[in-house]
Design a protein around this motif. Structure first.
Motif, PDB file in Angstrom:
ATOM      1  N   GLY A 107       0.800  -1.219   0.000  1.00 22.04           N
ATOM      2  CA  GLY A 107       0.000   0.000   0.000  1.00 22.04           C
ATOM      3  C   GLY A 107       0.834   1.271   0.000  1.00 22.04           C
ATOM      4  N   MET A 108       2.145   1.165   0.191  1.00 21.79           N
ATOM      5  CA  MET A 108       2.991   2.356   0.157  1.00 21.79           C
ATOM      6  C   MET A 108       3.209   2.816  -1.282  1.00 21.79           C
ATOM      7  SD  MET A 108       5.982   1.768   2.970  1.00 21.79           S
ATOM      8  CE  MET A 108       5.604   1.662   4.725  1.00 21.79           C
ATOM      9  N   ALA A 109       3.439   4.109  -1.439  1.00 20.72           N
ATOM     10  CA  ALA A 109       3.680   4.670  -2.767  1.00 20.72           C
ATOM     11  C   ALA A 109       5.020   4.183  -3.312  1.00 20.72           C
ATOM     12  CB  ALA A 109       3.663   6.196  -2.703  1.00 20.72           C
ATOM     13  N   SER A 110       5.117   4.144  -4.635  1.00 23.62           N
ATOM     14  CA  SER A 110       6.332   3.640  -5.279  1.00 23.62           C
ATOM     15  C   SER A 110       7.568   4.455  -4.927  1.00 23.62           C
ATOM     16  CB  SER A 110       6.146   3.620  -6.794  1.00 23.62           C
ATOM     17  OG  SER A 110       5.229   2.619  -7.179  1.00 23.62           O
ATOM     18  N   ASP A 111       7.418   5.787  -4.800  1.00 21.62           N
ATOM     19  CA  ASP A 111       8.609   6.589  -4.489  1.00 21.62           C
ATOM     20  C   ASP A 111       9.114   6.299  -3.083  1.00 21.62           C
ATOM     21  OD1 ASP A 111       6.336   7.740  -3.405  1.00 21.62           O
ATOM     22  OD2 ASP A 111       7.033   9.795  -3.662  1.00 21.62           O
TER      23      ASP A 111
ATOM     24  N   TYR B 150      16.781  -5.332 -10.581  1.00 20.27           N
ATOM     25  CA  TYR B 150      15.898  -6.078 -11.479  1.00 20.27           C
ATOM     26  C   TYR B 150      14.465  -5.633 -11.191  1.00 20.27           C
ATOM     27  CZ  TYR B 150      20.033  -8.822 -12.447  1.00 20.27           C
ATOM     28  OH  TYR B 150      21.299  -9.211 -12.837  1.00 20.27           O
ATOM     29  N   ASP B 151      14.131  -4.463 -11.732  1.00 25.58           N
ATOM     30  CA  ASP B 151      12.866  -3.829 -11.362  1.00 25.58           C
ATOM     31  C   ASP B 151      11.646  -4.629 -11.797  1.00 25.58           C
ATOM     32  OD1 ASP B 151      13.382  -3.269 -14.069  1.00 25.58           O
ATOM     33  OD2 ASP B 151      12.145  -1.445 -13.986  1.00 25.58           O
ATOM     34  N   ARG B 152      11.799  -5.458 -12.837  1.00 25.88           N
ATOM     35  CA  ARG B 152      10.639  -6.240 -13.292  1.00 25.88           C
ATOM     36  C   ARG B 152      10.184  -7.248 -12.230  1.00 25.88           C
ATOM     37  NH1 ARG B 152      15.238  -7.683 -15.538  1.00 25.88           N
ATOM     38  NH2 ARG B 152      15.938  -9.867 -15.598  1.00 25.88           N
ATOM     39  N   ASN B 153      11.057  -7.538 -11.265  1.00 30.90           N
ATOM     40  CA  ASN B 153      10.697  -8.485 -10.204  1.00 30.90           C
ATOM     41  C   ASN B 153      10.222  -7.786  -8.937  1.00 30.90           C
ATOM     42  OD1 ASN B 153      11.448 -10.581 -11.882  1.00 30.90           O
ATOM     43  ND2 ASN B 153      13.541 -10.692 -11.083  1.00 30.90           N
ATOM     44  N   LEU B 154      10.145  -6.456  -8.987  1.00 30.73           N
ATOM     45  CA  LEU B 154       9.666  -5.701  -7.833  1.00 30.73           C
ATOM     46  C   LEU B 154       8.177  -5.419  -7.975  1.00 30.73           C
ATOM     47  CD1 LEU B 154      12.599  -3.136  -7.468  1.00 30.73           C
ATOM     48  CD2 LEU B 154      12.013  -4.969  -5.846  1.00 30.73           C
ATOM     49  N   PRO B 155       7.429  -5.464  -6.869  1.00 30.84           N
ATOM     50  CA  PRO B 155       5.981  -5.239  -6.944  1.00 30.84           C
ATOM     51  C   PRO B 155       5.601  -3.758  -6.917  1.00 30.84           C
ATOM     52  CG  PRO B 155       6.587  -5.833  -4.718  1.00 30.84           C
ATOM     53  CD  PRO B 155       7.860  -5.890  -5.528  1.00 30.84           C
ATOM     54  N   PHE B 156       6.514  -2.890  -7.316  1.00 31.92           N
ATOM     55  CA  PHE B 156       6.238  -1.455  -7.376  1.00 31.92           C
ATOM     56  C   PHE B 156       7.088  -0.862  -8.490  1.00 31.92           C
ATOM     57  CE2 PHE B 156       9.620  -2.177  -4.335  1.00 31.92           C
ATOM     58  CZ  PHE B 156      10.585  -1.246  -4.674  1.00 31.92           C
TER      59      PHE B 156
END
Length: 257
Positions: free
Chosen positions: A32-36, A236-242
């Motif tokens: 629920g936290m913002a991506s930034d 590896y941002d594609r594996n991050l949920p944000f």
């Protein structure tokens, strides 16, 4: 690997490790936290791992020591010199205004929603009844006290509408009833202190603390710069949920070998 979220040199960081980092530092998973916000937290997580790798390579910790515990051995590997007297004096000269103390009062008050109750309380205080006894009489059982000790306050820590009145009160005297939008006040100044500029000797312990903290910050920046020069970092941002918006470079599939 779908669980791979970053690499620090040849060290792989898994999503589970970042989840554990969030739990340890926030007490929650970060959902629920913002991506930034998550990006900043992720960068802190990567920096922690970089410093842990540096500590292990220097032989300060082994693989059984959690990454979170790596900074202290790194910082303690070289003793910090005590601030010299000349350094303390120079700091004081440059920051003297920060140590100036404004005039202060030790204040207590009674606040009620009825003027007659406030006037009655004032008469009792002027007659010599103990403040605590008067406060107890006007307080509603089961509710917070109707005022009480407000501590030591400077003028700029008081509501502007009351500051002049309070700073004109003599010690031990009770103000007239003061009306406000939310009730009726009585103020009493228990003690007061004039504005003062402390001597160097009085603030030396605080200056030592500040200088030690500044030295520690400098050392930590130096350690991180050393780690940056040694290790290539890829996220590896594609594996991050944000949506990662941090400061480390992103690894794309076509970049991998």
């Amino acid at each position: 690997s779908p669980d791979l979220v970053a690499k620090v040199g040849d060290h792989e960081l898994k999503a589970s490790a970042f989840d554990a980092y969030l739990e340890r530092n926030l007490g929650e998973s970060g959902g629920g936290m913002a991506s930034d916000v998550l990006s900043r937290l992720f960068d802190q997580f990567v920096r922690e791992e970089m410093l842990a790798k540096l500590a292990r390579e220097r032989g300060l910790i082994d693989k059984t020591v959690p990454s979170a515990d790596a900074v202290e051995p790194l910082m303690g590997s070289t003793p910090f010199p005590e601030p010299a007297a000349a350094e303390i004096s120079a700091y004081f000269a440059a920051h003297a205004a920060e140590f100036a103390r404004p005039a202060r009062v030790h204040l207590r008050q009674i606040l009620v929603d009825d003027r007659l109750a406030a006037e009655r309380a004032r008469r009792e205080l002027v007659a010599g009844l103990a403040f605590e006894a008067v406060l107890a009489k006007v307080s509603v059982p089961g509710s917070p006290p109707a005022g009480g000790d407000q501590g030591v306050l400077a003028r700029d820590e008081l509501p502007p509408a009351f500051a002049d009145l309070i700073f004109k009160l003599e010690v031990g005297k009770v103000s007239e009833v003061v009306a406000a939008d939310y009730g009726f006040h009585l103020f009493e100044v228990v003690e007061r202190w004039p504005a003062e500029n402390p001597a160097l000797e009085e603030v030396t312990p605080e200056i030592r603390r500040r200088l030690r903290e500044a030295a520690a910050d400098d050392r930590l920046r130096g350690l991180f710069a050393d780690a940056q020069s040694r290790y290539t970092v890829a996220v590896y941002d594609r594996n991050l949920p944000f949506n990662y918006r941090g400061s480390f470079p992103i690894s794309r599939p076509h970049e991998e070998r």
